[in-house]
Motif scaffolding. Structure first.
Motif, short mmCIF file in Angstrom:
data_model
loop_
_atom_site.label_atom_id
_atom_site.label_comp_id
_atom_site.label_asym_id
_atom_site.label_seq_id
_atom_site.Cartn_x
_atom_site.Cartn_y
_atom_site.Cartn_z
N LYS A 53 0.85 -1.20 0.00
CA LYS A 53 0.00 0.00 0.00
C LYS A 53 0.87 1.24 0.00
O LYS A 53 0.61 2.19 -0.74
N ASN A 54 1.92 1.24 0.83
CA ASN A 54 2.82 2.39 0.90
C ASN A 54 3.53 2.59 -0.44
O ASN A 54 3.66 3.72 -0.91
N LYS A 55 3.96 1.50 -1.06
CA LYS A 55 4.64 1.59 -2.36
C LYS A 55 3.69 2.17 -3.41
O LYS A 55 4.08 3.05 -4.18
N ALA A 56 2.44 1.71 -3.43
CA ALA A 56 1.46 2.23 -4.39
C ALA A 56 1.19 3.71 -4.15
O ALA A 56 1.07 4.50 -5.10
N PHE A 57 1.11 4.11 -2.89
CA PHE A 57 0.88 5.52 -2.55
C PHE A 57 2.07 6.37 -3.00
O PHE A 57 1.89 7.45 -3.58
N GLN A 58 3.29 5.90 -2.78
CA GLN A 58 4.48 6.63 -3.20
C GLN A 58 4.53 6.77 -4.73
O GLN A 58 4.89 7.81 -5.26
N GLN A 59 4.13 5.73 -5.45
CA GLN A 59 4.10 5.79 -6.92
C GLN A 59 3.08 6.82 -7.39
O GLN A 59 3.32 7.57 -8.33
#
Length: 101
Positions: A53-59
């Motif tokens: 989720k954090n990776k998707a948000f950062q992207q």
């Protein structure tokens, strides 16, 4: 080797999408999932971890940061409120019964 569960389910329409109801015995401990489709057509559903989720948000943030900022030529035009009717005088296409007026 871990036991593999298998169950048959029907595909149905939900608006413009197709959906599959996940049976209770396949319950996922997650609010979101990641869908992956192989070239063979096989689809897997995996619970989305907090790290994913954090990776998707950062992207998403990176995509927004790469967008060009709106300039003055792209601003919305000024709308004079004096040209608008009060809401109670506006016909919204809704017919009210005599008790609802």
């Amino acid at each position: 080797m871990a036991e593999v569960k298998e169950r048959r389910a029907k595909i149905f329409r939900n608006g413009r999408s197709r959906a599959v109801r996940i049976p209770a015995e396949f319950e996922l401990n997650a609010e979101e999932v990641i869908l992956r489709q192989l070239a063979t057509g096989e689809i897997t559903i995996s619970p989305m971890s907090a790290n994913e989720k954090n990776k998707a948000f950062q992207q998403m943030l990176q995509r927004f940061a790469a967008e060009e900022a709106l300039g003055t030529e792209d601003e919305f035009p000024h709308i004079d409120d004096g040209d608008m009717l009060p809401l109670d005088e506006t016909n919204l296409g809704v017919s009210l019964g005599k008790d609802e007026k």
